[in-house]
Design an enzyme around this catalytic site. Structure first.
Site, PDB file in Angstrom:
ATOM      1  CE  LYS A 119      -4.079  -1.910   2.196  1.00 21.92           C
ATOM      2  NZ  LYS A 119      -4.720  -2.111   3.506  1.00 21.92           N
ATOM      3  CE  LYS A 205      -8.744 -13.101  -5.569  1.00 26.10           C
ATOM      4  NZ  LYS A 205      -8.295 -13.124  -4.321  1.00 26.10           N
ATOM      5  CE  LYS A 208     -16.135  -3.511  -4.426  1.00 26.71           C
ATOM      6  NZ  LYS A 208     -16.733  -3.135  -3.132  1.00 26.71           N
TER       7      LYS A 208
END
Ligand code: TRP
Length: 336
Positions: A119, A205, A208
């Site tokens: 991240k 896969k 979102k």
């Protein structure tokens, strides 16, 4: 002696984006929880505070997203009478335990977590710079540990991607027990090896963030449009070309949602006896038949905000009762 209490199980999901869940969420996590709710004392937490670690600049979008998650949970078959469905932010004990656990969590454990590193790199690559990597983001696994330990949960059903977070939770529990006395069971990850990997319409896969997902709330025509554009066997151009169902998104989805009937269609596909158009047409009907009752139930729930509030407050009350008991023990153990 009373019968032994059922084991406790806690699961959590972040309200990301609009909160709407897709088939990958359903098969990867929810399906498993729905099965488990009959056998365990179960807590399903929608971790809205966790969402702030990356969405602090759009905090107001989180509450509506959490409601979407709750509606999708219930519409898919999680039963609010059997399992406590609640928002993390409704149970303040999570915050108190997080604070206490943060004091005994070495910085090094948090800095080493792969998801934190990813991240941070992502944020830095976007040019958001140091100012967006917050103290809270670093502490994400510590808050997750509080989510789990505040219920003294024995089991945590999670995907493989959560192994590192679970390991920190276990380390924190051991450390607390060593320092202050045995309060927490050391929780185990419950990783379901059988969960279907759901491919997104582009073959990666379903996720979102890849923009390749079919959502539980997608209306029938949107489902149809997505399936029509889905990737199939690249070498199958004409109907008579042999297909490779293992490499075809449409065939893979069919296997999941038509567990009996898919076999014949796969054989025909392989033999070049059916085309992708027919596969897609049939899959559209199969998916829409599957999604219809889910869509209807979630619409009902979202159309009646008072009812959804009632369910979430009822879930929070049950969760709070368990969490408050743990916190009494925690405070006593620490001498507060
Ligand atoms: N980190 C989890 C995820 O991204 C979400 C989560 C937060 C969680 N708290 C939890 C999962 C507690 C299980 C238990 O999926």
């Amino acid at each position: 002696m009373s019968a032994p209490a059922r084991k406790r199980l806690l699961s959590g999901m972040q309200p990301t984006g609009t909160g709407a869940l897709h088939l990958g969420n359903l098969e990867g996590a929810l399906r498993n929880w729905i099965r488990l709710q009959n056998d365990y004392e179960m807590y399903c937490c929608i971790v809205d505070w966790h969402a702030l670690t990356t969405r602090f600049h759009e905090a107001r979008a989180i509450a509506p997203a959490s409601r979407q998650v709750a509606a999708d949970y219930i519409a898919s078959g999680l039963d609010p009478e059997r399992c406590a469905i609640f928002l993390q932010s409704h149970v303040k004990e999570h915050a108190e335990l997080h604070l206490l656990l943060s004091m005994i969590t070495p910085l090094g454990w948090l800095e080493r977590v792969p998801t934190f590193k990813e991240k941070r790199e992502l944020m830095e690559a976007r040019g958001e710079g140091d100012e967006t990597v917050s103290y809270g983001l670093l502490g994400y696994p510590c808050l997750q540990a509080a989510d789990i330990l505040v219920y003294r949960a024995h089991l945590v059903p999670v995907g493989r991607d959560q192994a590192a977070h679970l390991e920190i939770t276990r380390e924190i529990a051991r450390r607390f027990n060593r320092l202050y006395g045995e309060v927490f069971p050391v929780p185990e990850a419950l990783i379901d090896e059988q969960t279907a990997i759901v491919p997104g319409v582009d073959g990666r896969k379903m996720s979102k963030s890849y923009d390749n997902a079919i959502y539980l709330c997608d209306p029938p025509d949107v489902v149809a449009e997505k399936v029509r554009n889905a990737f199939t066997t690249p070498t199958k151009i004409r109907k008579t070309d042999p297909g490779v169902p293992e490499n075809c998104v449409v065939c893979q989805l069919r296997r999941i949602y038509d567990p009996e009937g898919y076999r014949i269609s796969w054989e025909e596909d392989r033999a070049g006896a059916r085309g992708c158009l027919q596969n897609k047409k049939e899959l559209i009907d199969i998916l829409n038949a599957f999604l219809d009752p889910i869509r209807r139930r979630r619409e009902e729930l979202l159309a009646d905000p008072a009812e959804l509030d009632r369910i979430l407050l009822h879930g929070a009350e049950r969760a709070r009762a368990a969490a408050a008991e743990t916190m009494q023990q925690v405070r006593a153990a620490m001498g507060f």
